[in-house]
Write a protein that holds these residues in place. Sequence first.
Motif, mmCIF file in Angstrom:
data_model
loop_
_atom_site.group_PDB
_atom_site.id
_atom_site.type_symbol
_atom_site.label_atom_id
_atom_site.label_comp_id
_atom_site.label_asym_id
_atom_site.label_seq_id
_atom_site.Cartn_x
_atom_site.Cartn_y
_atom_site.Cartn_z
ATOM 1 N N PHE A 82 -2.797 3.236 -10.587
ATOM 2 C CA PHE A 82 -2.983 4.231 -9.522
ATOM 3 C C PHE A 82 -1.871 5.267 -9.410
ATOM 4 O O PHE A 82 -2.003 6.236 -8.668
ATOM 5 N N GLY A 83 -0.739 5.072 -10.078
ATOM 6 C CA GLY A 83 0.318 6.083 -10.022
ATOM 7 C C GLY A 83 1.688 5.485 -9.765
ATOM 8 O O GLY A 83 1.833 4.285 -9.522
ATOM 9 N N LYS A 84 2.680 6.344 -9.814
ATOM 10 C CA LYS A 84 4.074 5.873 -9.740
ATOM 11 C C LYS A 84 4.754 6.224 -8.414
ATOM 12 O O LYS A 84 5.844 5.734 -8.142
ATOM 13 N N LYS A 85 4.169 7.158 -7.664
ATOM 14 C CA LYS A 85 4.803 7.529 -6.398
ATOM 15 C C LYS A 85 4.348 6.548 -5.321
ATOM 16 O O LYS A 85 3.156 6.486 -4.998
ATOM 17 N N VAL A 86 5.323 5.820 -4.781
ATOM 18 C CA VAL A 86 4.968 4.705 -3.897
ATOM 19 C C VAL A 86 5.690 4.813 -2.556
ATOM 20 O O VAL A 86 6.887 5.106 -2.506
ATOM 21 N N ALA A 87 4.951 4.595 -1.488
ATOM 22 C CA ALA A 87 5.551 4.515 -0.143
ATOM 23 C C ALA A 87 5.224 3.150 0.438
ATOM 24 O O ALA A 87 4.243 2.507 0.040
ATOM 25 N N PHE A 88 6.037 2.730 1.392
ATOM 26 C CA PHE A 88 5.865 1.392 1.979
ATOM 27 C C PHE A 88 5.713 1.470 3.490
ATOM 28 O O PHE A 88 6.413 2.256 4.150
ATOM 29 N N LEU A 89 4.836 0.669 4.010
ATOM 30 C CA LEU A 89 4.757 0.430 5.458
ATOM 31 C C LEU A 89 5.010 -1.071 5.610
ATOM 32 O O LEU A 89 4.208 -1.896 5.170
ATOM 33 N N THR A 90 6.134 -1.401 6.222
ATOM 34 C CA THR A 90 6.613 -2.784 6.155
ATOM 35 C C THR A 90 6.880 -3.377 7.529
ATOM 36 O O THR A 90 7.540 -2.746 8.363
#
Lengths: 321, 291
Positions: A82-90
Amino acid sequence: MKRRRGRGAGREGEGEFRRRSLSAAVQLAINNVTKERGVIFNSISQSDAINEAADLSKYTFHEALNPHMTSGAVGRYAFAKFGKKVAFLTADYAYGHEMVRGFLEVGKEFNIENLGDIRHPLGTTDFSTLLPRLQALKPDILCISNFGRDQQIALKQATDFGIKKSIQIIAPLLSHASRVAAGPQAFEGVVGGCSFYWGIEDKFASTKAFNDAFRKMYDGKLPTDYGALGYGGVRTVLEAVKGAGSVETNKVVAALEALKYDYYKGPQYYRKCDHQSVQSVLVIKSKSKDMKNESDVFEVLSTEEPNEKYLRTCEALGHKS
Amino acid sequence: MAGLSFDLIALQLFAGLALGAIYVLFAIGLSLIFGMLTVVNFAHGAFYMVGAYVGLYLISIGGNFWICLVAVPIAIGLFGLAVERVLIRPLYGRGIDYPLLLTFGLSYVMVECVRIAFGKTGYPFDTPEVLQGAVDIGVGYFPLYRLFVIGATAVVLLALWLFLEKTSFGLIIRAGARDPQIVRVLGVDVSRVWLIVFGIGTAIAGFAGLLAAPLQGVIPEMGGTILAEAFVVTVVGGMGSIGGAVLAGLLVGVVVSMTSLFAPEMAKVSIFALMAIVLIVRPQASSAAPD
């Protein structure tokens, strides 16, 4: 599970076993008591800490997956696709942090770009003030590293904000019960990990046998992931007692360490150094249509076969090699 | 983290106002009951939760969301009338702690009854089809359903204001809140007035629960978290002040939203910090007289 000691039995804790499914914090608290009292504890809650030398004892076993395993399996699948740019909601607690650590470790293999990690307090009921910031980061993938009610609400509200149109949402762990509670709309298209899904009965005779026995006992219903873990956690200890021919703790521990088993999901065994059950991890996607029955909620996308290379090394956990 | 844009800050502000509208809707019933009856209704969250479950039940037997918008407040309002008549009324005049403790216990009983009837696991509550999706509000996309909630809150507030300010019964309520003895001397059955006020307050709580259901699903414990936030709103706005609750609700929403932008892990704490500041700086505001 607890069996009373008979008169004349060995020392305190002999013949007494615990199997528990609660939060990671409760699991670690129980483990503190059981290791002090020499009681075998087979945990079915997720945690990385329970494998570490500081928490583990010879009496501690971990039938459940841990965040490192689930984040690893889901990350390896998702970062390639799906891609390399990743964000997190933790979720801002140990389990949430462990899930992110797992993603970031596997992310190194894929050169992912960490755009940011937005942390929310445990028990958040409204994510509307966090989602615009995550959208603005324009990630390819949003890792929702929380669980239970937090996860259900986060996914529902992310759907409302239209996040799924441009961002693939992944979660280290998707539970059957959460998916049912939140409904198909909220979980639609979300990719995650799990230890067991009844649908693998086509692949493993043990799953088919377990499902059939469960159906017979519960009016045709199918077992959930945590239902299966509960069964596995008890069955392994019982089989170890049978194998040891004794309820003496040290003999049962030795039998558990030697156990190679396939009771409900394919082959498994406990790794010697940390007593973590080495097992497969399923990468699943939530279904919203073409469901054959009320339990037909996930599609299995891939299976990461049991392999110690997917676990943190014994050295990394602080165990002597 | 990437830099802040004007659009993001504007969207964040809007998200805060929308969240504030939900706080307002929930807190307004609490404030109404306290302002008029001096009853701290700890069961308010339970009425909110029961509202969501009644909506869920009505939809399961063939109703739809639009029918629920009318039926749920009526059902919860009637339930509230029964609670006031049977449980609360005998406690008037005995001090504020009696109804407080009673409603505290009642909330546990209501949650437990719902657990027995519907189970401990939650249920999904789909957003009505016409309100699904997000729309462009100029600074970004925002869920259509949240815009509907803002509109519904405005309608409830307007209706409440018209009822209290422009009807003769509203006049009696306001007079009764100020001096029940004089109103009684004038031949008004004050207990009937209190009954209706309690019914209206709980009806609004049920309505808020129904509106919250598509945002977060339905579980027996859903009233617990928002009750704490609603108390913050009523304290910041002035206990019993309806106008204050409206302003405070919006303020709390914006504070949470802007804190989320810069220090998201502090968002929950920020509302309690706001309450502490208000109590320190303007302690008299927390005990404002009814509007």
